[in-house]
Design a protein around this motif. Structure first.
Motif, PDB file in Angstrom:
ATOM      1  N   LEU A   1       0.817  -1.212   0.000  1.00 18.38           N
ATOM      2  CA  LEU A   1       0.000   0.000   0.000  1.00 18.38           C
ATOM      3  C   LEU A   1       0.850   1.261   0.000  1.00 18.38           C
ATOM      4  N   ALA A   2       1.905   1.249   0.767  1.00 22.66           N
ATOM      5  CA  ALA A   2       2.754   2.438   0.885  1.00 22.66           C
ATOM      6  C   ALA A   2       3.417   2.798  -0.437  1.00 22.66           C
ATOM      7  N   HIS A   3       3.712   1.815  -1.258  1.00 23.17           N
ATOM      8  CA  HIS A   3       4.417   2.066  -2.522  1.00 23.17           C
ATOM      9  C   HIS A   3       3.755   1.349  -3.691  1.00 23.17           C
ATOM     10  N   ALA A   4       2.440   1.276  -3.672  1.00 20.34           N
ATOM     11  CA  ALA A   4       1.709   0.522  -4.692  1.00 20.34           C
ATOM     12  C   ALA A   4       1.950   1.054  -6.096  1.00 20.34           C
ATOM     13  N   ASP A   5       2.152   2.354  -6.199  1.00 15.18           N
ATOM     14  CA  ASP A   5       2.387   2.937  -7.524  1.00 15.18           C
ATOM     15  C   ASP A   5       3.690   2.428  -8.140  1.00 15.18           C
ATOM     16  N   GLU A   6       4.715   2.237  -7.327  1.00 16.17           N
ATOM     17  CA  GLU A   6       6.004   1.733  -7.812  1.00 16.17           C
ATOM     18  C   GLU A   6       5.993   0.207  -7.968  1.00 16.17           C
ATOM     19  N   LEU A   7       5.379  -0.482  -7.010  1.00 11.25           N
ATOM     20  CA  LEU A   7       5.441  -1.941  -6.978  1.00 11.25           C
ATOM     21  C   LEU A   7       4.547  -2.603  -8.026  1.00 11.25           C
ATOM     22  N   ALA A   8       3.459  -1.960  -8.375  1.00 10.18           N
ATOM     23  CA  ALA A   8       2.518  -2.577  -9.320  1.00 10.18           C
ATOM     24  C   ALA A   8       3.185  -2.887 -10.661  1.00 10.18           C
ATOM     25  N   GLY A   9       4.164  -2.099 -11.050  1.00  7.89           N
ATOM     26  CA  GLY A   9       4.862  -2.337 -12.313  1.00  7.89           C
ATOM     27  C   GLY A   9       6.239  -2.949 -12.160  1.00  7.89           C
ATOM     28  N   ASN A  10       6.618  -3.293 -10.944  1.00  9.52           N
ATOM     29  CA  ASN A  10       7.947  -3.845 -10.677  1.00  9.52           C
ATOM     30  C   ASN A  10       7.973  -5.337 -11.025  1.00  9.52           C
ATOM     31  N   ARG A  11       8.825  -5.709 -11.972  1.00 10.02           N
ATOM     32  CA  ARG A  11       8.879  -7.110 -12.422  1.00 10.02           C
ATOM     33  C   ARG A  11       9.254  -8.074 -11.306  1.00 10.02           C
ATOM     34  N   ALA A  12      10.168  -7.689 -10.455  1.00  7.61           N
ATOM     35  CA  ALA A  12      10.572  -8.577  -9.358  1.00  7.61           C
ATOM     36  C   ALA A  12       9.404  -8.806  -8.397  1.00  7.61           C
ATOM     37  N   PHE A  13       8.625  -7.761  -8.145  1.00  6.52           N
ATOM     38  CA  PHE A  13       7.455  -7.898  -7.279  1.00  6.52           C
ATOM     39  C   PHE A  13       6.423  -8.832  -7.907  1.00  6.52           C
ATOM     40  N   LEU A  14       6.193  -8.681  -9.199  1.00  9.47           N
ATOM     41  CA  LEU A  14       5.227  -9.534  -9.893  1.00  9.47           C
ATOM     42  C   LEU A  14       5.703 -10.987  -9.905  1.00  9.47           C
ATOM     43  N   VAL A  15       6.999 -11.186 -10.092  1.00 11.96           N
ATOM     44  CA  VAL A  15       7.558 -12.552 -10.028  1.00 11.96           C
ATOM     45  C   VAL A  15       7.391 -13.108  -8.621  1.00 11.96           C
ATOM     46  N   LYS A  16       7.623 -12.284  -7.619  1.00  9.77           N
ATOM     47  CA  LYS A  16       7.461 -12.724  -6.229  1.00  9.77           C
ATOM     48  C   LYS A  16       6.032 -13.189  -5.981  1.00  9.77           C
ATOM     49  N   LEU A  17       5.050 -12.429  -6.450  1.00 11.06           N
ATOM     50  CA  LEU A  17       3.652 -12.823  -6.269  1.00 11.06           C
ATOM     51  C   LEU A  17       3.359 -14.161  -6.953  1.00 11.06           C
ATOM     52  N   CYS A  18       3.882 -14.342  -8.158  1.00 15.82           N
ATOM     53  CA  CYS A  18       3.684 -15.612  -8.876  1.00 15.82           C
ATOM     54  C   CYS A  18       4.342 -16.773  -8.136  1.00 15.82           C
ATOM     55  N   LEU A  19       5.528 -16.546  -7.607  1.00 22.45           N
ATOM     56  CA  LEU A  19       6.218 -17.591  -6.857  1.00 22.45           C
ATOM     57  C   LEU A  19       5.472 -17.946  -5.572  1.00 22.45           C
ATOM     58  N   ILE A  20       4.908 -16.945  -4.907  1.00 23.28           N
ATOM     59  CA  ILE A  20       4.117 -17.217  -3.698  1.00 23.28           C
ATOM     60  C   ILE A  20       2.898 -18.060  -4.061  1.00 23.28           C
ATOM     61  N   ALA A  21       2.257 -17.730  -5.181  1.00 25.23           N
ATOM     62  CA  ALA A  21       1.107 -18.529  -5.634  1.00 25.23           C
ATOM     63  C   ALA A  21       1.539 -19.970  -5.911  1.00 25.23           C
ATOM     64  N   LEU A  22       2.693 -20.150  -6.530  1.00 23.84           N
ATOM     65  CA  LEU A  22       3.214 -21.486  -6.795  1.00 23.84           C
ATOM     66  C   LEU A  22       3.515 -22.225  -5.489  1.00 23.84           C
ATOM     67  N   ALA A  23       4.117 -21.529  -4.538  1.00 28.06           N
ATOM     68  CA  ALA A  23       4.422 -22.141  -3.245  1.00 28.06           C
ATOM     69  C   ALA A  23       3.144 -22.561  -2.522  1.00 28.06           C
ATOM     70  N   LEU A  24       2.119 -21.725  -2.580  1.00 29.14           N
ATOM     71  CA  LEU A  24       0.856 -22.066  -1.934  1.00 29.14           C
ATOM     72  C   LEU A  24       0.176 -23.236  -2.632  1.00 29.14           C
ATOM     73  N   ALA A  25       0.275 -23.296  -3.958  1.00 26.43           N
ATOM     74  CA  ALA A  25      -0.272 -24.448  -4.689  1.00 26.43           C
ATOM     75  C   ALA A  25       0.443 -25.728  -4.260  1.00 26.43           C
ATOM     76  N   ASN A  26       1.742 -25.644  -4.041  1.00 29.57           N
ATOM     77  CA  ASN A  26       2.508 -26.801  -3.568  1.00 29.57           C
ATOM     78  C   ASN A  26       2.047 -27.215  -2.168  1.00 29.57           C
ATOM     79  N   VAL A  27       1.771 -26.241  -1.304  1.00 29.86           N
ATOM     80  CA  VAL A  27       1.272 -26.536   0.047  1.00 29.86           C
ATOM     81  C   VAL A  27      -0.071 -27.261  -0.042  1.00 29.86           C
ATOM     82  N   VAL A  28      -0.964 -26.733  -0.873  1.00 29.89           N
ATOM     83  CA  VAL A  28      -2.280 -27.363  -1.030  1.00 29.89           C
ATOM     84  C   VAL A  28      -2.117 -28.785  -1.560  1.00 29.89           C
TER      85      VAL A  28
END
Length: 170
Positions: free
Chosen positions: A92-119
């Motif tokens: 929230l504090a830096h949503a304008d910068e993070l929304a377009g940050n490739r590393a942040f987007l990759v991090k979100l995808c990796l978290i989704a993958l990790a959670l799918a592995n947990v499930v």
């Protein structure tokens, strides 16, 4: 895909303009405190995951899997809640910068993958542990599915940490 990314970036800019977001960014103590919670939560999350995953991968066979999971899972869940909550505030504090940050987007995808592995683990290999008479006792190697899930978990959560660190540089 471009349109979706543009909408996501626009939404991030709107979030960054919220008074709460500006207050979080402008506070001398709030943002660093949230960041400390995020880092401490990630350390506890990763630490508890590593201990369990190493056992599931076949190391430390002197530890009973059921006992280890019973003790580590509450720490993992609590740490994950802390990481998600603090991560949302940091976003929230830096949503304008993070929304377009490739590393942040990759991090979100990796978290989704990790959670799918947990499930997958909890609906597959872990179910066989719960249903088994004795479970995966001391000296016993977990089944191949559990070992694969553990290795995937170790790799993906390590990459989540790497992607998180790269956010500042991309």
């Amino acid at each position: 895909m471009q349109a979706l990314l543009a909408q996501w970036t626009e939404w991030g800019a709107e979030l960054a303009r919220l008074p709460f977001s500006a207050a979080l960014r402008g506070s001398a103590w709030a943002y660093p405190a949230v960041e400390i919670v995020h880092l401490a939560g990630m350390a506890l999350l990763f630490g508890s995951i590593v201990v369990v995953d190493m056992r599931l991968a076949g190391l430390g066979r002197q530890l009973p899997v059921t006992l280890l999971l019973r003790h580590a899972l509450p720490f993992s869940v609590a740490a994950f809640v802390a990481v998600v909550g603090s991560g949302a505030l940091l976003f929230l504090a830096h949503a304008d910068e993070l929304a377009g940050n490739r590393a942040f987007l990759v991090k979100l995808c990796l978290i989704a993958l990790a959670l799918a592995n947990v499930v997958w683990f909890h609906t597959g290999p872990y179910r066989s542990l719960r249903d088994a008479q004795r479970g995966w006792d001391v000296g016993t190697a977990p089944p191949a599915g559990a070992r694969i899930s553990a290795i995937v978990s170790l790799v993906v959560w390590s990459l989540v940490i790497c992607a998180g660190r790269l956010i500042a540089y991309v």
